[in-house]
Scaffold this motif. Structure first.
Motif, PDB file in Angstrom:
ATOM      1  N   GLN A  29       6.920  11.377   1.103  1.00  9.85           N
ATOM      2  CA  GLN A  29       6.781  12.644   0.384  1.00  9.85           C
ATOM      3  C   GLN A  29       5.317  12.945   0.070  1.00  9.85           C
ATOM      4  O   GLN A  29       4.833  14.048   0.313  1.00  9.85           O
ATOM      5  N   SER A  30       4.592  11.954  -0.476  1.00 10.39           N
ATOM      6  CA  SER A  30       3.193  12.209  -0.819  1.00 10.39           C
ATOM      7  C   SER A  30       2.332  12.376   0.425  1.00 10.39           C
ATOM      8  O   SER A  30       1.296  13.045   0.389  1.00 10.39           O
ATOM      9  N   TRP A  31       2.757  11.780   1.541  1.00  5.03           N
ATOM     10  CA  TRP A  31       2.004  11.922   2.799  1.00  5.03           C
ATOM     11  C   TRP A  31       1.958  13.384   3.236  1.00  5.03           C
ATOM     12  O   TRP A  31       0.959  13.843   3.788  1.00  5.03           O
ATOM     13  N   ARG A  32       3.040  14.126   3.003  1.00  7.17           N
ATOM     14  CA  ARG A  32       3.080  15.533   3.414  1.00  7.17           C
ATOM     15  C   ARG A  32       2.000  16.351   2.723  1.00  7.17           C
ATOM     16  O   ARG A  32       1.574  17.384   3.229  1.00  7.17           O
ATOM     17  N   PHE A  33       1.566  15.894   1.563  1.00 10.02           N
ATOM     18  CA  PHE A  33       0.558  16.633   0.811  1.00 10.02           C
ATOM     19  C   PHE A  33      -0.823  15.999   0.913  1.00 10.02           C
ATOM     20  O   PHE A  33      -1.701  16.272   0.108  1.00 10.02           O
ATOM     21  N   GLY A  34      -1.016  15.127   1.906  1.00  9.79           N
ATOM     22  CA  GLY A  34      -2.350  14.609   2.168  1.00  9.79           C
ATOM     23  C   GLY A  34      -2.673  13.260   1.577  1.00  9.79           C
ATOM     24  O   GLY A  34      -3.822  12.819   1.654  1.00  9.79           O
ATOM     25  N   ASP A  35      -1.702  12.559   0.976  1.00  8.97           N
ATOM     26  CA  ASP A  35      -1.972  11.240   0.405  1.00  8.97           C
ATOM     27  C   ASP A  35      -2.143  10.233   1.538  1.00  8.97           C
ATOM     28  O   ASP A  35      -1.222   9.995   2.318  1.00  8.97           O
ATOM     29  N   ARG A  36      -3.316   9.630   1.643  1.00  3.46           N
ATOM     30  CA  ARG A  36      -3.616   8.688   2.721  1.00  3.46           C
ATOM     31  C   ARG A  36      -4.186   7.367   2.203  1.00  3.46           C
ATOM     32  O   ARG A  36      -4.727   6.591   2.977  1.00  3.46           O
ATOM     33  N   GLU A  37      -4.068   7.083   0.918  1.00  8.35           N
ATOM     34  CA  GLU A  37      -4.756   5.930   0.341  1.00  8.35           C
ATOM     35  C   GLU A  37      -3.822   4.757   0.064  1.00  8.35           C
ATOM     36  O   GLU A  37      -2.726   4.933  -0.476  1.00  8.35           O
ATOM     37  N   ILE A  38      -4.288   3.570   0.452  1.00 10.19           N
ATOM     38  CA  ILE A  38      -3.660   2.309   0.064  1.00 10.19           C
ATOM     39  C   ILE A  38      -4.561   1.676  -0.991  1.00 10.19           C
ATOM     40  O   ILE A  38      -5.757   1.492  -0.763  1.00 10.19           O
ATOM     41  N   THR A  39      -4.005   1.360  -2.141  1.00 10.86           N
ATOM     42  CA  THR A  39      -4.771   0.750  -3.224  1.00 10.86           C
ATOM     43  C   THR A  39      -4.412  -0.724  -3.312  1.00 10.86           C
ATOM     44  O   THR A  39      -3.262  -1.080  -3.574  1.00 10.86           O
ATOM     45  N   CYS A  40      -5.395  -1.586  -3.051  1.00 16.12           N
ATOM     46  CA  CYS A  40      -5.189  -3.039  -3.104  1.00 16.12           C
ATOM     47  C   CYS A  40      -5.569  -3.539  -4.494  1.00 16.12           C
ATOM     48  O   CYS A  40      -6.611  -3.150  -5.032  1.00 16.12           O
ATOM     49  N   LEU A  41      -4.764  -4.416  -5.054  1.00 16.16           N
ATOM     50  CA  LEU A  41      -5.041  -4.877  -6.412  1.00 16.16           C
ATOM     51  C   LEU A  41      -4.537  -6.297  -6.633  1.00 16.16           C
ATOM     52  O   LEU A  41      -3.652  -6.783  -5.927  1.00 16.16           O
ATOM     53  N   PHE A  42      -5.140  -6.943  -7.612  1.00 20.35           N
ATOM     54  CA  PHE A  42      -4.685  -8.253  -8.059  1.00 20.35           C
ATOM     55  C   PHE A  42      -3.712  -8.069  -9.217  1.00 20.35           C
ATOM     56  O   PHE A  42      -3.904  -7.211 -10.079  1.00 20.35           O
ATOM     57  N   GLY A  43      -2.681  -8.894  -9.221  1.00 17.01           N
ATOM     58  CA  GLY A  43      -1.742  -8.925 -10.328  1.00 17.01           C
ATOM     59  C   GLY A  43      -1.239 -10.339 -10.508  1.00 17.01           C
ATOM     60  O   GLY A  43      -1.568 -11.246  -9.733  1.00 17.01           O
ATOM     61  N   ASN A  44      -0.425 -10.531 -11.515  1.00 17.99           N
ATOM     62  CA  ASN A  44       0.123 -11.859 -11.780  1.00 17.99           C
ATOM     63  C   ASN A  44       1.268 -12.158 -10.820  1.00 17.99           C
ATOM     64  O   ASN A  44       1.997 -11.260 -10.403  1.00 17.99           O
ATOM     65  N   THR A  45       1.417 -13.434 -10.455  1.00 18.35           N
ATOM     66  CA  THR A  45       2.525 -13.819  -9.583  1.00 18.35           C
ATOM     67  C   THR A  45       3.870 -13.496 -10.227  1.00 18.35           C
ATOM     68  O   THR A  45       4.843 -13.218  -9.540  1.00 18.35           O
ATOM     69  N   ASP A  46       3.909 -13.535 -11.554  1.00 18.48           N
ATOM     70  CA  ASP A  46       5.074 -13.063 -12.293  1.00 18.48           C
ATOM     71  C   ASP A  46       4.909 -11.560 -12.461  1.00 18.48           C
ATOM     72  O   ASP A  46       3.950 -11.106 -13.087  1.00 18.48           O
ATOM     73  N   GLU A  47       5.818 -10.778 -11.900  1.00 19.81           N
ATOM     74  CA  GLU A  47       5.637  -9.326 -11.896  1.00 19.81           C
ATOM     75  C   GLU A  47       5.520  -8.744 -13.296  1.00 19.81           C
ATOM     76  O   GLU A  47       5.017  -7.636 -13.474  1.00 19.81           O
ATOM     77  N   ASN A  48       5.978  -9.470 -14.302  1.00 20.15           N
ATOM     78  CA  ASN A  48       5.857  -9.000 -15.684  1.00 20.15           C
ATOM     79  C   ASN A  48       4.730  -9.707 -16.433  1.00 20.15           C
ATOM     80  O   ASN A  48       4.578  -9.520 -17.640  1.00 20.15           O
ATOM     81  N   GLY A  49       3.938 -10.528 -15.721  1.00 27.27           N
ATOM     82  CA  GLY A  49       2.828 -11.233 -16.349  1.00 27.27           C
ATOM     83  C   GLY A  49       1.560 -10.401 -16.334  1.00 27.27           C
ATOM     84  O   GLY A  49       1.522  -9.273 -15.823  1.00 27.27           O
ATOM     85  N   THR A  50       0.496 -10.951 -16.884  1.00 24.77           N
ATOM     86  CA  THR A  50      -0.782 -10.242 -16.961  1.00 24.77           C
ATOM     87  C   THR A  50      -1.908 -11.148 -16.492  1.00 24.77           C
ATOM     88  O   THR A  50      -1.733 -12.356 -16.306  1.00 24.77           O
ATOM     89  N   LEU A  51      -3.080 -10.551 -16.303  1.00 25.38           N
ATOM     90  CA  LEU A  51      -4.307 -11.273 -16.002  1.00 25.38           C
ATOM     91  C   LEU A  51      -5.284 -11.063 -17.150  1.00 25.38           C
ATOM     92  O   LEU A  51      -5.184 -10.080 -17.888  1.00 25.38           O
ATOM     93  N   THR A  52      -6.227 -11.970 -17.284  1.00 21.26           N
ATOM     94  CA  THR A  52      -7.248 -11.848 -18.325  1.00 21.26           C
ATOM     95  C   THR A  52      -8.615 -12.054 -17.697  1.00 21.26           C
ATOM     96  O   THR A  52      -8.849 -13.070 -17.029  1.00 21.26           O
ATOM     97  N   GLY A  53      -9.507 -11.093 -17.887  1.00 17.53           N
ATOM     98  CA  GLY A  53     -10.841 -11.183 -17.320  1.00 17.53           C
ATOM     99  C   GLY A  53     -10.876 -10.665 -15.894  1.00 17.53           C
ATOM    100  O   GLY A  53      -9.880 -10.696 -15.171  1.00 17.53           O
ATOM    101  N   SER A  54     -12.039 -10.191 -15.483  1.00 15.02           N
ATOM    102  CA  SER A  54     -12.186  -9.656 -14.131  1.00 15.02           C
ATOM    103  C   SER A  54     -12.276 -10.783 -13.108  1.00 15.02           C
ATOM    104  O   SER A  54     -12.871 -11.832 -13.365  1.00 15.02           O
ATOM    105  N   LEU A  55     -11.690 -10.553 -11.941  1.00 16.20           N
ATOM    106  CA  LEU A  55     -11.763 -11.512 -10.840  1.00 16.20           C
ATOM    107  C   LEU A  55     -12.904 -11.181  -9.886  1.00 16.20           C
ATOM    108  O   LEU A  55     -13.077 -11.856  -8.874  1.00 16.20           O
ATOM    109  N   ARG A  56     -13.671 -10.176 -10.218  1.00 13.38           N
ATOM    110  CA  ARG A  56     -14.726  -9.733  -9.307  1.00 13.38           C
ATOM    111  C   ARG A  56     -15.885 -10.716  -9.288  1.00 13.38           C
ATOM    112  O   ARG A  56     -16.478 -11.036 -10.315  1.00 13.38           O
TER     113      ARG A  56
END
Length: 397
Positions: free
Chosen positions: A224-251
């Protein structure tokens, strides 16, 4: 309009009197009943009622006016015309108007999707959304919280938060896909997996500094969003537990590391990359393939030894790096011998020697002198050949 008398030989009211000021009888009196009651008065007879309006024609007209689902509106208009002709219903004009308007709507949609209008519209919407804390506003280096606390499923609204504190995700890359037709969910996901897992090493150059509970997620465009020009994949870090969190930047990249750290990590990561290419088959099953791989490892080690020797290290790191280089040279010799043997047992002997320096004491000491992470990452159990090489940076995440 006059009312005809009933059939029969008698008149219903008897002889007619001359009309008075209000009719043939004085006001307030009623005519006597004759042998037949008069017919009741109806504006229409049983065959004079108007035909009903076709409901499908009404629906076609509404969809045509709203320009909503024009293809459906066109189909409904054609169906309505067929029903009207068959049943004798009214609404032919509405059916025709709905069909015509739906055709116009189809043309407009086609023009919009095949030109830059849709893309421009999407860019405008995305720019507006980017000001309101949405997934489309995320850029490399941003940290955010999901409204549900999970990175699974669809995500639109997000709250950007400082990376120093707890957060659900940290963006490490944004990939723009080429235009054209939507390649399909499977293709987009495959591209995301390939690109994101490659680009994470550019954002987090030191794999030892990535916590074991961190893993890669990605946001991808939908059909649906592709029809309106959405072409972006956003890569991100998250916790292995989908409900967990991270602390501090990994950069840890060129924006956060100094020249010595970058030179060291580039060399170590290049060696790790070739170690990851170990054949899937054991040496006893395919010795030629393993010998060829050992030859590649020898060559890469030689190149990176030269790179490290050619770098000017700060005084505190000179001796630790020199000790590491000595171990790397011994490892290079061992890999050269492994590449030249025809005996499986001898191959394993040199193989083990070649891996001794990896994550060893001299590596830890050099890292400490350079101000890098010194905790050796854990791996998925003991090495059993194939892709699970003990010398790689495959974290247990």
């Amino acid at each position: 309009m006059s009312i005809p008398p009933p059939h029969g030989p008698h008149q219903p009211y008897g002889p007619q009197e001359p009309p008075g000021p209000y009719g043939p009888y004085p006001q307030g009196q009623f005519p006597p009943q004759g042998p037949y009651a008069p017919y009741p008065y109806h504006p229409y007879g049983p065959y004079g009622r108007p035909a009903p309006v076709n409901g499908v024609a009404i629906a076609a007209l509404v969809l045509g006016i709203l320009c909503f689902l024009p293809a459906v509106g066109l189909v409904l208009g054609l169906v309505a015309l067929a029903q009207i002709k068959k049943k004798g219903e009214r609404g032919r004009g509405m059916a025709i108007a709905g069909s015509v308007l739906s055709c116009v709507g189809l043309v407009l949609w086609t023009v919009t999707l095949t030109t830059g209008i849709a893309s421009d519209t999407w860019d405008t919407l995305k720019d507006a959304a980017g000001q309101d804390g949405t997934a489309y506003s995320l850029a490399k280096g941003d940290c955010f919280d999901s409204p549900t606390g999970s990175l699974e499923g669809a995500t639109y609204d997000v709250e950007e938060v400082p990376c120093a504190g707890r957060h659900d995700g940290e963006v490490f890359a944004v990939i723009t896909l080429p235009g054209g037709r939507f390649p399909g969910d499977d293709s987009v996901t495959a591209t995301a997996e390939d690109k994101c897992y490659t680009l994470q090493a550019e954002y987090a150059m030191d794999p030892w500094a990535v916590p074991e509970d961190a893993t890669v997620y990605y946001l991808v465009p939908s059909s649906q969003s592709w029809r309106f020009g959405d072409r972006e994949i956003t890569c991100l870090f998250g916790n292995t537990d989908e409900n967990g969190t991270l602390t501090g930047s990994l950069r840890n990249d060129e924006t956060t590391l100094d020249a010595d750290q970058i030179a060291f990590l580039k060399a170590m990561n290049t060696v790790d990359d070739v170690l990851f290419e170990e054949p899937e088959d054991f040496p006893e099953d395919d010795l030629p393939a393993n010998r060829a791989w050992a030859k590649d490892v020898e060559g890469v080690l030689g190149e990176q030894i030269e790179a490290l020797e050619g770098h000017g290290w700060k005084s505190a790191a000179e001796d630790p790096v020199a000790d590491l280089l000595a171990d790397m040279k011994d490892a290079r010799t061992a890999w050269a011998k492994a590449a030249g043997t025809d005996d499986v047992d001898t191959f394993y002997e040199h193989y083990d020697t070649g891996y001794e320096y990896v994550d060893g004491p001299t590596t830890v000491t050099a890292r400490e002198a350079l101000g890098l992470a010194t905790t050796v990452p854990s791996y998925d159990g003991e090495y059993e050949g194939g892709d699970e090489s003990p010398g790689g940076d495959e974290l247990d995440v």
